[in-house]
Design a protein around this motif. Sequence first.
Motif, PDB file in Angstrom:
ATOM      1  N   ALA A 132       4.507   8.810  -5.078  1.00  0.00           N
ATOM      2  CA  ALA A 132       4.880   8.289  -6.392  1.00  0.00           C
ATOM      3  C   ALA A 132       4.861   6.764  -6.399  1.00  0.00           C
ATOM      4  O   ALA A 132       4.275   6.134  -7.284  1.00  0.00           O
ATOM      5  CB  ALA A 132       6.262   8.808  -6.788  1.00  0.00           C
ATOM      6  N   ILE A 133       5.482   6.169  -5.399  1.00  0.00           N
ATOM      7  CA  ILE A 133       5.566   4.706  -5.362  1.00  0.00           C
ATOM      8  C   ILE A 133       4.183   4.102  -5.086  1.00  0.00           C
ATOM      9  O   ILE A 133       3.845   3.049  -5.635  1.00  0.00           O
ATOM     10  CB  ILE A 133       6.583   4.237  -4.301  1.00  0.00           C
ATOM     11  N   SER A 134       3.391   4.779  -4.274  1.00  0.00           N
ATOM     12  CA  SER A 134       2.035   4.276  -3.995  1.00  0.00           C
ATOM     13  C   SER A 134       1.218   4.176  -5.277  1.00  0.00           C
ATOM     14  O   SER A 134       0.412   3.253  -5.438  1.00  0.00           O
ATOM     15  CB  SER A 134       1.322   5.205  -3.004  1.00  0.00           C
ATOM     16  N   ALA A 135       1.419   5.120  -6.173  1.00  0.00           N
ATOM     17  CA  ALA A 135       0.696   5.084  -7.444  1.00  0.00           C
ATOM     18  C   ALA A 135       1.111   3.854  -8.242  1.00  0.00           C
ATOM     19  O   ALA A 135       0.273   3.217  -8.897  1.00  0.00           O
ATOM     20  CB  ALA A 135       0.972   6.360  -8.242  1.00  0.00           C
ATOM     21  N   LEU A 136       2.392   3.506  -8.195  1.00  0.00           N
ATOM     22  CA  LEU A 136       2.865   2.318  -8.914  1.00  0.00           C
ATOM     23  C   LEU A 136       2.318   1.047  -8.274  1.00  0.00           C
ATOM     24  O   LEU A 136       2.028   0.071  -8.966  1.00  0.00           O
ATOM     25  CB  LEU A 136       4.396   2.287  -8.928  1.00  0.00           C
ATOM     26  N   VAL A 137       2.174   1.069  -6.958  1.00  0.00           N
ATOM     27  CA  VAL A 137       1.568  -0.075  -6.269  1.00  0.00           C
ATOM     28  C   VAL A 137       0.110  -0.216  -6.699  1.00  0.00           C
ATOM     29  O   VAL A 137      -0.354  -1.313  -7.002  1.00  0.00           O
ATOM     30  CB  VAL A 137       1.673   0.077  -4.737  1.00  0.00           C
ATOM     31  N   ALA A 138      -0.595   0.909  -6.770  1.00  0.00           N
ATOM     32  CA  ALA A 138      -1.999   0.881  -7.182  1.00  0.00           C
ATOM     33  C   ALA A 138      -2.129   0.350  -8.607  1.00  0.00           C
ATOM     34  O   ALA A 138      -3.124  -0.290  -8.949  1.00  0.00           O
ATOM     35  CB  ALA A 138      -2.609   2.277  -7.070  1.00  0.00           C
ATOM     36  N   ALA A 139      -1.114   0.590  -9.423  1.00  0.00           N
ATOM     37  CA  ALA A 139      -1.144   0.127 -10.811  1.00  0.00           C
ATOM     38  C   ALA A 139      -0.573  -1.286 -10.944  1.00  0.00           C
ATOM     39  O   ALA A 139      -0.393  -1.777 -12.045  1.00  0.00           O
ATOM     40  CB  ALA A 139      -0.359   1.089 -11.698  1.00  0.00           C
ATOM     41  N   SER A 140      -0.267  -1.920  -9.802  1.00  0.00           N
ATOM     42  CA  SER A 140       0.240  -3.301  -9.782  1.00  0.00           C
ATOM     43  C   SER A 140       1.596  -3.442 -10.473  1.00  0.00           C
ATOM     44  O   SER A 140       1.944  -4.525 -10.909  1.00  0.00           O
ATOM     45  CB  SER A 140      -0.753  -4.276 -10.430  1.00  0.00           C
ATOM     46  N   LEU A 141       2.333  -2.365 -10.576  1.00  0.00           N
ATOM     47  CA  LEU A 141       3.667  -2.462 -11.169  1.00  0.00           C
ATOM     48  C   LEU A 141       4.719  -2.738 -10.106  1.00  0.00           C
ATOM     49  O   LEU A 141       5.817  -3.178 -10.405  1.00  0.00           O
ATOM     50  CB  LEU A 141       4.024  -1.162 -11.894  1.00  0.00           C
ATOM     51  N   VAL A 142       4.370  -2.430  -8.854  1.00  0.00           N
ATOM     52  CA  VAL A 142       5.337  -2.541  -7.760  1.00  0.00           C
ATOM     53  C   VAL A 142       4.661  -3.190  -6.558  1.00  0.00           C
ATOM     54  O   VAL A 142       3.465  -3.017  -6.335  1.00  0.00           O
ATOM     55  CB  VAL A 142       5.872  -1.129  -7.383  1.00  0.00           C
ATOM     56  N   GLU A 143       5.449  -3.960  -5.817  1.00  0.00           N
ATOM     57  CA  GLU A 143       4.970  -4.521  -4.545  1.00  0.00           C
ATOM     58  C   GLU A 143       5.925  -4.093  -3.446  1.00  0.00           C
ATOM     59  O   GLU A 143       7.131  -4.059  -3.647  1.00  0.00           O
ATOM     60  CB  GLU A 143       4.951  -6.058  -4.616  1.00  0.00           C
ATOM     61  N   ARG A 144       5.360  -3.792  -2.294  1.00  0.00           N
ATOM     62  CA  ARG A 144       6.214  -3.355  -1.191  1.00  0.00           C
ATOM     63  C   ARG A 144       6.206  -4.393  -0.089  1.00  0.00           C
ATOM     64  O   ARG A 144       5.176  -4.983   0.232  1.00  0.00           O
ATOM     65  CB  ARG A 144       5.685  -2.053  -0.618  1.00  0.00           C
ATOM     66  N   ARG A 145       7.395  -4.581   0.481  1.00  0.00           N
ATOM     67  CA  ARG A 145       7.491  -5.455   1.659  1.00  0.00           C
ATOM     68  C   ARG A 145       8.272  -4.720   2.729  1.00  0.00           C
ATOM     69  O   ARG A 145       9.358  -4.189   2.451  1.00  0.00           O
ATOM     70  CB  ARG A 145       8.172  -6.777   1.293  1.00  0.00           C
ATOM     71  N   LYS A 146       7.743  -4.708   3.918  1.00  0.00           N
ATOM     72  CA  LYS A 146       8.408  -3.986   4.990  1.00  0.00           C
ATOM     73  C   LYS A 146       9.784  -4.587   5.249  1.00  0.00           C
ATOM     74  O   LYS A 146       9.990  -5.774   5.060  1.00  0.00           O
ATOM     75  CB  LYS A 146       7.568  -4.045   6.256  1.00  0.00           C
ATOM     76  N   LYS A 147      10.643  -3.730   5.675  1.00  0.00           N
ATOM     77  CA  LYS A 147      12.025  -4.093   5.983  1.00  0.00           C
ATOM     78  C   LYS A 147      12.809  -4.464   4.725  1.00  0.00           C
ATOM     79  O   LYS A 147      13.995  -4.167   4.609  1.00  0.00           O
ATOM     80  CB  LYS A 147      12.065  -5.237   7.009  1.00  0.00           C
ATOM     81  N   ALA A 148      12.125  -5.135   3.791  1.00  0.00           N
ATOM     82  CA  ALA A 148      12.838  -5.613   2.602  1.00  0.00           C
ATOM     83  C   ALA A 148      12.961  -4.522   1.542  1.00  0.00           C
ATOM     84  O   ALA A 148      14.017  -4.357   0.939  1.00  0.00           O
ATOM     85  CB  ALA A 148      12.140  -6.831   2.031  1.00  0.00           C
ATOM     86  N   GLY A 149      11.878  -3.781   1.307  1.00  0.00           N
ATOM     87  CA  GLY A 149      11.925  -2.739   0.293  1.00  0.00           C
ATOM     88  C   GLY A 149      10.780  -2.829  -0.703  1.00  0.00           C
ATOM     89  O   GLY A 149       9.805  -3.541  -0.490  1.00  0.00           O
ATOM     90  N   SER A 150      10.912  -2.118  -1.830  1.00  0.00           N
ATOM     91  CA  SER A 150       9.900  -2.136  -2.891  1.00  0.00           C
ATOM     92  C   SER A 150      10.464  -2.891  -4.084  1.00  0.00           C
ATOM     93  O   SER A 150      11.618  -2.702  -4.448  1.00  0.00           O
ATOM     94  CB  SER A 150       9.548  -0.705  -3.305  1.00  0.00           C
ATOM     95  N   PHE A 151       9.653  -3.719  -4.679  1.00  0.00           N
ATOM     96  CA  PHE A 151      10.112  -4.589  -5.754  1.00  0.00           C
ATOM     97  C   PHE A 151       9.226  -4.485  -6.981  1.00  0.00           C
ATOM     98  O   PHE A 151       8.024  -4.230  -6.863  1.00  0.00           O
ATOM     99  CB  PHE A 151      10.129  -6.044  -5.269  1.00  0.00           C
ATOM    100  N   VAL A 152       9.824  -4.712  -8.136  1.00  0.00           N
ATOM    101  CA  VAL A 152       9.055  -4.723  -9.378  1.00  0.00           C
ATOM    102  C   VAL A 152       8.166  -5.967  -9.374  1.00  0.00           C
ATOM    103  O   VAL A 152       8.666  -7.087  -9.215  1.00  0.00           O
ATOM    104  CB  VAL A 152       9.982  -4.749 -10.608  1.00  0.00           C
ATOM    105  N   ALA A 153       6.862  -5.744  -9.543  1.00  0.00           N
ATOM    106  CA  ALA A 153       5.920  -6.866  -9.515  1.00  0.00           C
ATOM    107  C   ALA A 153       5.924  -7.596 -10.846  1.00  0.00           C
ATOM    108  O   ALA A 153       6.156  -7.000 -11.897  1.00  0.00           O
ATOM    109  CB  ALA A 153       4.521  -6.359  -9.207  1.00  0.00           C
ATOM    110  N   ARG A 154       5.691  -8.883 -10.792  1.00  0.00           N
ATOM    111  CA  ARG A 154       5.502  -9.642 -12.016  1.00  0.00           C
ATOM    112  C   ARG A 154       4.049  -9.432 -12.446  1.00  0.00           C
ATOM    113  O   ARG A 154       3.130  -9.625 -11.655  1.00  0.00           O
ATOM    114  CB  ARG A 154       5.755 -11.120 -11.728  1.00  0.00           C
ATOM    115  N   PRO A 155       3.830  -9.000 -13.676  1.00  0.00           N
ATOM    116  CA  PRO A 155       2.444  -8.732 -14.067  1.00  0.00           C
ATOM    117  C   PRO A 155       1.612 -10.008 -14.041  1.00  0.00           C
ATOM    118  O   PRO A 155       2.080 -11.074 -14.422  1.00  0.00           O
ATOM    119  CB  PRO A 155       2.566  -8.176 -15.484  1.00  0.00           C
ATOM    120  N   LYS A 156       0.388  -9.882 -13.568  1.00  0.00           N
ATOM    121  CA  LYS A 156      -0.516 -11.037 -13.517  1.00  0.00           C
ATOM    122  C   LYS A 156      -1.752 -10.704 -14.328  1.00  0.00           C
ATOM    123  O   LYS A 156      -2.462  -9.753 -14.023  1.00  0.00           O
ATOM    124  CB  LYS A 156      -0.908 -11.314 -12.070  1.00  0.00           C
ATOM    125  N   MET A 157      -1.988 -11.471 -15.335  1.00  0.00           N
ATOM    126  CA  MET A 157      -3.141 -11.155 -16.170  1.00  0.00           C
ATOM    127  C   MET A 157      -4.410 -11.807 -15.611  1.00  0.00           C
ATOM    128  O   MET A 157      -5.001 -12.662 -16.241  1.00  0.00           O
ATOM    129  CB  MET A 157      -2.897 -11.580 -17.616  1.00  0.00           C
TER     130      MET A 157
END
Lengths: 240, 240
Positions: free
Chosen positions: A48-73
């Motif tokens: 589920a989260i990988s799909a959000l990463v693919a859609a650029s809605l989420v970014e993941r950082r190891k140890k830190a966690g998954s974060f809401v990405a700032r959209p970049k146009m």
Amino acid sequence: MKKTLHETIRTDMEAAILSGALAAGERLPTEADLMEQYGCSRMTVNKAISALVAASLVERRKKAGSFVARPKMHSMVLDIPDLEAEVLQRRQRYAFHLLSREIRLADPQKEYEQQLSGGEALLVLTGLHLADGQPLAFEERSVSLAAVPDMAQQGFELISPGAWLLKHVPWTEAETRIAAVNAAPEVARHLDQDVGTACLYIERRTWRGEAGVTWVRQHFIGKDYDLIAHFGPARSGGAI
Amino acid sequence: MKKTLHETIRTDMEAAILSGALAAGERLPTEADLMEQYGCSRMTVNKAISALVAASLVERRKKAGSFVARPKMHSMVLDIPDLEAEVLQRRQRYAFHLLSREIRLADPQKEYEQQLSGGEALLVLTGLHLADGQPLAFEERSVSLAAVPDMAQQGFELISPGAWLLKHVPWTEAETRIAAVNAAPEVARHLDQDVGTACLYIERRTWRGEAGVTWVRQHFIGKDYDLIAHFGPARSGGAI
DNA sequence: CAGTGGTCTAGACCACTGA
DNA sequence: CAGTGGTCTAGACCACTGA
């Protein structure tokens, strides 16, 4: 429409992000949290989260966690409508009118023709796209006969060269340049417009692997044609 | 760069498709075949093929198998360059020059202003994007103060309204219309061009969830500006 | 150094649909 | 009705990196 578990998780998170409940930069629940919350295995959460990463809605950082990405146009999805379909949708008749047709070697002065030809002959065409008999676009096209030998036999009375290529040639890559130009006298004459009329100019090169397939320039009458591009989660299928 | 197993399978299949070894419409090995071939579990194969499906290179049909998809040029990836960065890349100075600024209610006659405002006031701006002091684009923008109240305090001497919004507002959706127009007298005057000069006209609406954020119209001098769009496997990151 | 995500396994049951 | 992909489980070891 029954949703699968990973779709449920995905859309729940998506909704939280789009509603602002999870703002840009905020941290999502960890995979372990979500496993517990939904009572599922980690693979399902991960999907589920990988799909959000693919859609650029989420970014993941190891140890830190998954974060809401700032959209970049940085890019948008540009619809490339099929010209015939679009004309028919306006309830007009579509036709392609071939103006000229020539088979010749690439002009050594023209770099793009050299690149396209691969040393073989080119099929060089000009023609008009018509809506209810009125010119909509003037097209100049070169086709590599090395890449598409069958095209030399085509008449293009029933089908435009572009539509024929779309149907018969599996290309893999294309690049389009979009600009605005004042109609030159020749273009204006073909389009039945005044010299200087604003035209949307579209230039596209198409490749199959390393080999060039076709190179086309189109002048659309500015007031009769435009392009639409989208950015957002409501995207229409895998835009590659 | 060490590749993971699913990446290896993915790129192997991708290479076979792009080289033509697997032509459009041909059937890929089944997941069971690939499990044996790579000595891995089915989840790993599935992940690899799923990525190809997401990239529109492969289509799956139950019972029948996975097949090489025929590429469909329904959409391309349109680069939206940052104007300031692009001007700097040409080794020119960039500046934004504010021409007018007004805070007012939405005009009841104008549907788009009504939609944007949400009943609140609008910040209405016009200005010029300059490259080495020469006009490159004329911009007319409305911003919803309901969505972006902070914007009323900005001066836009150091930063353009677009760049400010990009930095401070998390939008989620945008739609862009691209057309070619002859410069109207007012536009021509601002751009220091003759009336009728071909301009690339870009109109963009931006939303945050359901709420409109901004609506902007830009006229670019046709001969000084163009847009590029791509289609192909060498795509530049998750284009949404 | 501990918590996070990245990847992978070896199974399972199921829905769909073409032979 | 049998083979395919769709989904999911309950683990495992690992690399990375922030506290």
